[in-house]
Write an enzyme that holds these catalytic residues in place. Structure first.
Site, short mmCIF file in Angstrom:
data_model
loop_
_atom_site.label_atom_id
_atom_site.label_comp_id
_atom_site.label_asym_id
_atom_site.label_seq_id
_atom_site.Cartn_x
_atom_site.Cartn_y
_atom_site.Cartn_z
N GLY A 197 8.55 -7.02 0.73
CA GLY A 197 8.12 -6.13 -0.46
C GLY A 197 7.55 -6.90 -1.84
N LEU A 234 -3.82 -18.54 2.66
CA LEU A 234 -5.22 -18.02 2.94
C LEU A 234 -6.02 -17.42 1.74
CD1 LEU A 234 -4.62 -16.44 6.59
CD2 LEU A 234 -5.11 -18.76 5.91
N LYS A 259 1.33 -2.96 -2.24
CA LYS A 259 0.32 -2.28 -1.58
C LYS A 259 0.00 -0.90 -2.52
CE LYS A 259 2.02 -3.44 2.71
NZ LYS A 259 2.68 -3.05 4.02
N GLU A 301 4.30 -10.64 9.75
CA GLU A 301 5.57 -10.33 10.19
C GLU A 301 5.60 -9.27 10.93
OE1 GLU A 301 7.46 -9.24 6.78
OE2 GLU A 301 5.84 -8.34 5.59
N ARG A 331 10.61 -0.91 11.40
CA ARG A 331 10.88 0.60 10.84
C ARG A 331 9.50 1.30 10.74
NH1 ARG A 331 10.00 -0.07 4.81
NH2 ARG A 331 9.37 -2.26 4.44
#
Length: 260
Positions: A100, A139, A173, A225, A229
């Site tokens: 997060g 990156l 996001k 990753e 969930r």
């Protein structure tokens, strides 16, 4: 309290929703010990994927290409600085026990890396109860692409395509888009196959998300990753595919095959 409530109401299963409770290995294990179905993967899978250092080591052994980095075997600043010189600046520090965007800092040179390590460890300790961090190559301008997976107890694992979540603010996001604008049929097939391989390597069950960083020019992608969930973004995939992911989760937890 939740397990007591489940017992009092004769509930046979518990859905941990979309927050960090769903990635809590202790809660998943407590459900299993109490004979209550945890609607999600096994506690062992939650635990393995819950630590970025161990997760990357496992995925590398399964032949999955991960972002180049350092897992922090020696947690000293000197070891991180030496590793960063091998990897090449800029580098990204990440909390091993969480996500997060918490405990995430970029280092562009040794001096900046030392300061960033202190801040990242403090944030990680506060947010996740562990100051363990890892190092990854930062990156430049990659796309952040996540692949939705589903798996049942009969060993079937599929992917439901991808979501592009490259538009972010402070590592959070902002926009989810499906399909990814840079995607091709060949790339989707390769990335989906890699996501399925990753899920199978940990005996996955239920819904999950395998996250990748994609170099949009070379089309090379790296596993970042695995989120064990249903994420808050899952309705984007539901809109595109017409599949009710939570309903599928519950059916899988009841022992039914995917049927897809």
């Amino acid at each position: 309290r939740m397990l007591a409530a489940a017992r009092e109401t004769d509930a046979f299963a518990f859905h941990p929703a979309i927050g960090f409770l769903s990635e809590n290995k202790n809660f998943a294990a407590a459900c299993e010990a109490a004979g209550i179905v945890f609607i999600g993967p096994s506690a062992a899978a939650v635990e393995l994927m819950g630590n970025k250092a161990r997760a990357k080591a496992h995925m590398a052994s399964a032949g999955v290409l991960c972002v180049p980095g350092y897992a922090g075997e020696d947690p000293s600043d000197d070891a991180f600085i030496e590793a960063a010189s091998r990897i090449g600046y800029p580098v990204m520090i990440k909390a091993a026990a969480g996500g997060g965007g918490r405990g995430m800092r970029q280092g562009d040179d040794p001096a900046a890396l030392t300061k960033a390590l202190a801040r990242a460890r403090s944030e990680a300790q506060h947010a996740f109860g562990s100051d363990e961090v890892i190092l990854e190559k930062a990156l430049q301008g990659p796309r952040h692409v996540e692949v939705q997976i589903m798996a049942d107890e009969q060993g079937h694992v599929i992917h439901l395509g991808e979501r592009d979540c490259s538009v972010q603010r402070r590592h959070q996001k902002v926009i989810e888009e499906a399909p990814c604008p840079a995607m091709t049929d060949k790339l989707r097939s390769a990335m989906g196959e890699t996501a399925v391989t990753a899920a199978k390597s940990i005996g996955y069950r239920g819904a999950g998300t395998v996250e990748f960083l994609l170099d949009a020019s070379s089309k090379q992608f790296y596993l970042m990753e695995v989120n064990t969930r249903v994420q808050v973004e899952h309705p984007v995939t539901e809109m595109v595919t017409g599949i009710d992911i939570v309903k599928a989760q519950i059916r899988v937890a009841a022992g039914e095959p995917l049927g897809l």
